[in-house]
Design a protein around this motif. Structure first.
Motif, PDB file in Angstrom:
ATOM      1  N   VAL A   1       0.829  -1.205   0.000  1.00  0.00           N
ATOM      2  CA  VAL A   1       0.000   0.000   0.000  1.00  0.00           C
ATOM      3  C   VAL A   1       0.866   1.260   0.000  1.00  0.00           C
ATOM      4  O   VAL A   1       0.503   2.276  -0.614  1.00  0.00           O
ATOM      5  CB  VAL A   1      -0.984   0.003   1.193  1.00  0.00           C
ATOM      6  CG1 VAL A   1      -0.305   0.340   2.504  1.00  0.00           C
ATOM      7  CG2 VAL A   1      -2.126   0.977   0.941  1.00  0.00           C
TER       8      VAL A   1
ATOM      9  N   LEU B   1       2.093   1.470  -3.691  1.00  0.00           N
ATOM     10  CA  LEU B   1       1.028   1.830  -4.631  1.00  0.00           C
ATOM     11  C   LEU B   1       0.536   3.257  -4.431  1.00  0.00           C
ATOM     12  O   LEU B   1      -0.063   3.841  -5.340  1.00  0.00           O
ATOM     13  CB  LEU B   1      -0.139   0.856  -4.493  1.00  0.00           C
ATOM     14  CG  LEU B   1       0.143  -0.575  -4.961  1.00  0.00           C
ATOM     15  CD1 LEU B   1      -1.071  -1.465  -4.732  1.00  0.00           C
ATOM     16  CD2 LEU B   1       0.537  -0.599  -6.427  1.00  0.00           C
ATOM     17  N   SER B   2       0.782   3.803  -3.257  1.00  0.00           N
ATOM     18  CA  SER B   2       0.349   5.179  -3.017  1.00  0.00           C
ATOM     19  C   SER B   2       1.117   6.171  -3.893  1.00  0.00           C
ATOM     20  O   SER B   2       0.691   7.315  -4.063  1.00  0.00           O
ATOM     21  CB  SER B   2       0.537   5.544  -1.545  1.00  0.00           C
ATOM     22  OG  SER B   2       1.917   5.661  -1.222  1.00  0.00           O
TER      23      SER B   2
ATOM     24  N   ARG C   1       1.537   5.703  -7.013  1.00  0.00           N
ATOM     25  CA  ARG C   1       0.933   5.633  -8.338  1.00  0.00           C
ATOM     26  C   ARG C   1      -0.223   6.628  -8.457  1.00  0.00           C
ATOM     27  O   ARG C   1      -0.962   6.845  -7.499  1.00  0.00           O
ATOM     28  CB  ARG C   1       0.382   4.221  -8.575  1.00  0.00           C
ATOM     29  CG  ARG C   1       1.430   3.123  -8.528  1.00  0.00           C
ATOM     30  CD  ARG C   1       2.349   3.196  -9.720  1.00  0.00           C
ATOM     31  NE  ARG C   1       3.248   2.050  -9.765  1.00  0.00           N
ATOM     32  CZ  ARG C   1       4.135   1.856 -10.723  1.00  0.00           C
ATOM     33  NH1 ARG C   1       4.236   2.735 -11.706  1.00  0.00           N
ATOM     34  NH2 ARG C   1       4.926   0.813 -10.715  1.00  0.00           N
TER      35      ARG C   1
ATOM     36  N   TRP D   1      -3.125   6.369  -9.424  1.00  0.00           N
ATOM     37  CA  TRP D   1      -4.316   5.573  -9.688  1.00  0.00           C
ATOM     38  C   TRP D   1      -5.457   6.030  -8.792  1.00  0.00           C
ATOM     39  O   TRP D   1      -5.234   6.429  -7.638  1.00  0.00           O
ATOM     40  CB  TRP D   1      -4.055   4.087  -9.412  1.00  0.00           C
ATOM     41  CG  TRP D   1      -2.961   3.476 -10.237  1.00  0.00           C
ATOM     42  CD1 TRP D   1      -2.400   3.968 -11.373  1.00  0.00           C
ATOM     43  CD2 TRP D   1      -2.293   2.239  -9.969  1.00  0.00           C
ATOM     44  NE1 TRP D   1      -1.425   3.126 -11.834  1.00  0.00           N
ATOM     45  CE2 TRP D   1      -1.338   2.055 -11.006  1.00  0.00           C
ATOM     46  CE3 TRP D   1      -2.404   1.259  -8.978  1.00  0.00           C
ATOM     47  CZ2 TRP D   1      -0.506   0.942 -11.066  1.00  0.00           C
ATOM     48  CZ3 TRP D   1      -1.585   0.156  -9.031  1.00  0.00           C
ATOM     49  CH2 TRP D   1      -0.640  -0.007 -10.062  1.00  0.00           C
TER      50      TRP D   1
ATOM     51  N   ARG E   1      -8.651   5.491  -6.203  1.00  0.00           N
ATOM     52  CA  ARG E   1      -8.740   4.596  -5.043  1.00  0.00           C
ATOM     53  C   ARG E   1      -9.171   3.191  -5.435  1.00  0.00           C
ATOM     54  O   ARG E   1      -8.649   2.189  -4.943  1.00  0.00           O
ATOM     55  CB  ARG E   1      -9.750   5.145  -4.039  1.00  0.00           C
ATOM     56  CG  ARG E   1      -9.293   6.326  -3.241  1.00  0.00           C
ATOM     57  CD  ARG E   1     -10.402   6.805  -2.333  1.00  0.00           C
ATOM     58  NE  ARG E   1     -11.603   7.164  -3.097  1.00  0.00           N
ATOM     59  CZ  ARG E   1     -12.825   7.201  -2.601  1.00  0.00           C
ATOM     60  NH1 ARG E   1     -13.032   6.886  -1.339  1.00  0.00           N
ATOM     61  NH2 ARG E   1     -13.849   7.567  -3.344  1.00  0.00           N
TER      62      ARG E   1
ATOM     63  N   GLU F   1      -8.811   1.520  -8.256  1.00  0.00           N
ATOM     64  CA  GLU F   1      -7.788   0.739  -8.952  1.00  0.00           C
ATOM     65  C   GLU F   1      -6.705   0.266  -7.984  1.00  0.00           C
ATOM     66  O   GLU F   1      -6.193  -0.852  -8.102  1.00  0.00           O
ATOM     67  CB  GLU F   1      -7.168   1.572 -10.073  1.00  0.00           C
ATOM     68  CG  GLU F   1      -8.088   1.773 -11.261  1.00  0.00           C
ATOM     69  CD  GLU F   1      -7.367   2.410 -12.432  1.00  0.00           C
ATOM     70  OE1 GLU F   1      -6.143   2.219 -12.556  1.00  0.00           O
ATOM     71  OE2 GLU F   1      -8.027   3.100 -13.220  1.00  0.00           O
ATOM     72  N   THR F   2      -6.327   1.119  -7.048  1.00  0.00           N
ATOM     73  CA  THR F   2      -5.357   0.713  -6.029  1.00  0.00           C
ATOM     74  C   THR F   2      -5.918  -0.428  -5.200  1.00  0.00           C
ATOM     75  O   THR F   2      -5.235  -1.426  -4.929  1.00  0.00           O
ATOM     76  CB  THR F   2      -5.018   1.906  -5.118  1.00  0.00           C
ATOM     77  OG1 THR F   2      -4.457   2.950  -5.903  1.00  0.00           O
ATOM     78  CG2 THR F   2      -4.031   1.505  -4.036  1.00  0.00           C
ATOM     79  N   ARG F   3      -7.161  -0.304  -4.819  1.00  0.00           N
ATOM     80  CA  ARG F   3      -7.802  -1.344  -4.018  1.00  0.00           C
ATOM     81  C   ARG F   3      -7.948  -2.647  -4.802  1.00  0.00           C
ATOM     82  O   ARG F   3      -7.910  -3.734  -4.227  1.00  0.00           O
ATOM     83  CB  ARG F   3      -9.167  -0.846  -3.559  1.00  0.00           C
ATOM     84  CG  ARG F   3      -9.841  -1.758  -2.562  1.00  0.00           C
ATOM     85  CD  ARG F   3     -11.146  -1.164  -2.059  1.00  0.00           C
ATOM     86  NE  ARG F   3     -11.687  -1.971  -0.987  1.00  0.00           N
ATOM     87  CZ  ARG F   3     -12.204  -1.491   0.117  1.00  0.00           C
ATOM     88  NH1 ARG F   3     -12.238  -0.196   0.321  1.00  0.00           N
ATOM     89  NH2 ARG F   3     -12.689  -2.292   1.045  1.00  0.00           N
TER      90      ARG F   3
END
Length: 249
Positions: free
Chosen positions: A154, A157-158, A160, A162, A164, A166-168
């Motif tokens: 996480v 990915l933060s 990126r 993207w 919320r 798409e990250t999830r």
């Protein structure tokens, strides 16, 4: 099972379930600090892994379209993560409860501080498949060792750009699959004994309700409010754990 034990289990399940519903990860980071006060590390990790899966399955449904839209992105993280789980399990029996609680506390403070200053960090627009796989591997090892499979992913990915969802769509299935492997291997070792099943009977309903509340909040807040809430909760729990442990010295 004493009343004190039940209260700590309920508190951990409520915190862990809520944060999983809110962000798609973080169950173990928020719940283990409570569970390790009343349970041994192996049992605590085993029940929080199972609780994470049950809470996470609810969140998978709300990002199902994003998952199916880009399965290759998920697999870059997931395949190395599954390889890392057995490695993490090898370290689990060597960790004592206090050390693990202090480690969780420090990591929560680091986690919250990281997101506090995230805007000053670079944004990664290009694809980084090798680094993604390395992050997935580390997440798998941490999932096997302490059920905290989503902590490093996480943070990565933060960076990126993207949305919320798409990250999830990467974090939620990654955690469910990695922790599902952890639960399976622990079950084969006989970890889910009578004490573990009693604890699960307490935490599962509380964790599921907490996850539903987290999902409810997730759907109704802005990206900025989401970030602030996550930072505040993370720092609060992390500082609380450290104060409690360091005060014992």
């Amino acid at each position: 099972m004493t009343l004190t034990t039940v209260l700590y289990l309920v508190a951990g399940a409520a915190c862990g379930g809520f944060i999983n519903g809110l962000s798609g990860t973080g169950t173990a980071l928020f719940a283990l600090g409570f569970f390790l006060i009343v349970l041994d590390p192996v049992t605590a990790v085993a029940i929080v892994a199972l609780m994470s899966i049950l809470a996470g399955l609810q969140g998978l449904w709300i990002v199902r379209r994003e998952i199916l839209a880009n399965p290759a992105r998920l697999l870059r993280f997931l395949v190395p993560g599954l390889i890392g789980v057995p490695v993490g399990l090898l370290t689990l029996h060597a960790i004592d409860a206090r050390t693990l609680r202090i480690g969780i506390g420090f990591f929560l403070v680091l986690y919250g501080s990281y997101f506090s200053f995230r805007r000053a960090l670079p944004r990664l627009e290009r694809r980084t498949p090798i680094l993604d796989s390395l992050v997935g591997l580390i997440g798998g090892v941490m999932g096997g060792a302490a059920s905290v499979s989503g902590a490093i992913p996480v943070m990565w990915l933060s960076l990126r750009p993207w949305p919320r969802a798409e990250t999830r769509a990467v974090l939620q299935p990654f955690n469910v699959a990695v922790l599902g492997t952890t639960v399976t291997l622990l079950a084969l070792r006989g970890t889910y004994d009578t004490d573990a099943l009693r604890a699960l009977a307490v935490i599962v309903p509380v964790g599921l309700i907490g996850a539903q509340i987290g999902i409810f909040v997730f759907r109704r807040i802005s990206d900025n409010m989401f970030r602030r809430l996550l930072i505040g909760l993370t720092l609060l729990v992390g500082i609380g754990i450290l104060i409690q442990e360091l005060a014992k010295q």
